[in-house]
Scaffold this motif. Structure first.
Motif, PDB file in Angstrom:
ATOM      1  N   ASN A 149       3.317  13.947  -9.546  1.00 39.59           N
ATOM      2  CA  ASN A 149       4.164  15.029  -9.378  1.00 39.59           C
ATOM      3  C   ASN A 149       5.048  14.945 -11.000  1.00 39.59           C
ATOM      4  N   GLN A 206       0.822  -1.270   0.046  1.00 39.66           N
ATOM      5  CA  GLN A 206      -0.038   0.013   0.024  1.00 39.66           C
ATOM      6  C   GLN A 206       0.879   1.242   0.063  1.00 39.66           C
ATOM      7  N   GLN A 207       1.878   1.335   0.782  1.00 42.07           N
ATOM      8  CA  GLN A 207       2.811   2.228   0.891  1.00 42.07           C
ATOM      9  C   GLN A 207       3.608   2.575  -0.410  1.00 42.07           C
ATOM     10  N   THR A 208       3.982   1.384  -1.043  1.00 43.27           N
ATOM     11  CA  THR A 208       4.781   1.567  -2.192  1.00 43.27           C
ATOM     12  C   THR A 208       3.838   2.076  -3.254  1.00 43.27           C
ATOM     13  N   ASP A 239       1.066   4.058  -2.917  1.00 42.59           N
ATOM     14  CA  ASP A 239       1.066   5.489  -2.774  1.00 42.59           C
ATOM     15  C   ASP A 239       2.181   6.162  -3.275  1.00 42.59           C
ATOM     16  N   LYS A 240       3.691   5.721  -2.989  1.00 39.04           N
ATOM     17  CA  LYS A 240       4.828   6.435  -3.300  1.00 39.04           C
ATOM     18  C   LYS A 240       4.469   6.690  -4.937  1.00 39.04           C
ATOM     19  N   VAL A 241       4.118   5.437  -5.471  1.00 38.15           N
ATOM     20  CA  VAL A 241       4.160   5.410  -6.942  1.00 38.15           C
ATOM     21  C   VAL A 241       3.262   6.426  -7.651  1.00 38.15           C
ATOM     22  N   GLU A 273       2.097   9.072  -5.922  1.00 36.96           N
ATOM     23  CA  GLU A 273       2.548  10.332  -5.754  1.00 36.96           C
ATOM     24  C   GLU A 273       3.540  10.815  -6.868  1.00 36.96           C
ATOM     25  N   THR A 274       4.558   9.978  -7.087  1.00 38.51           N
ATOM     26  CA  THR A 274       5.637  10.199  -8.105  1.00 38.51           C
ATOM     27  C   THR A 274       5.042  10.515  -9.322  1.00 38.51           C
TER      28      THR A 274
END
Length: 109
Positions: free
Chosen positions: A99, A87-89, A91-93, A95-96
């Motif tokens: 951006n 889930q965290q990964t 979310d980071k993907v 977000e990236t």
């Protein structure tokens, strides 16, 4: 030998035979009692061994059950940790990517 002596000899032989019979019966009774005692001791020992074996089997079963529960708990914990990591990964993907999209589109403020 007179009839009196003959009778005494017969009586003596009868007493000796009776005594021998009684001693034999007593010894046979003692042997039977000893055999019964030994048989009971063997039964008691067998019961003790059976109880011990049963107790150890129960303990082994409980230990196996405990180990299985521990393994299950650790598997659930690992699954939860993996899900959280994914889930965290994700979310980071996202977000990236967001951006990067904003940078390309010029929406960067």
């Amino acid at each position: 030998m007179s009839s009196y002596q003959t009778q005494n000899a017969k009586d003596s032989a009868a007493r000796t035979a009776e005594h021998t019979k009684n001693v034999g019966a007593e010894k046979a009774g003692q042997a039977q009692d000893r055999a019964q005692d030994m048989g009971q001791a063997a039964k008691d020992k067998a019961n003790d061994v059976g109880s011990f074996t049963s107790e150890k089997a129960n303990q082994a079963g409980q230990a196996t059950s405990d180990a299985a529960q521990t393994a299950k708990d650790k598997a659930v914990e690992a699954k939860d940790n993996t899900g959280s990591f994914l889930q965290q990964t994700g979310d980071k993907v996202m977000e990236t990517l967001t951006n990067a999209k904003d940078a390309v589109m010029g929406n960067n403020q």
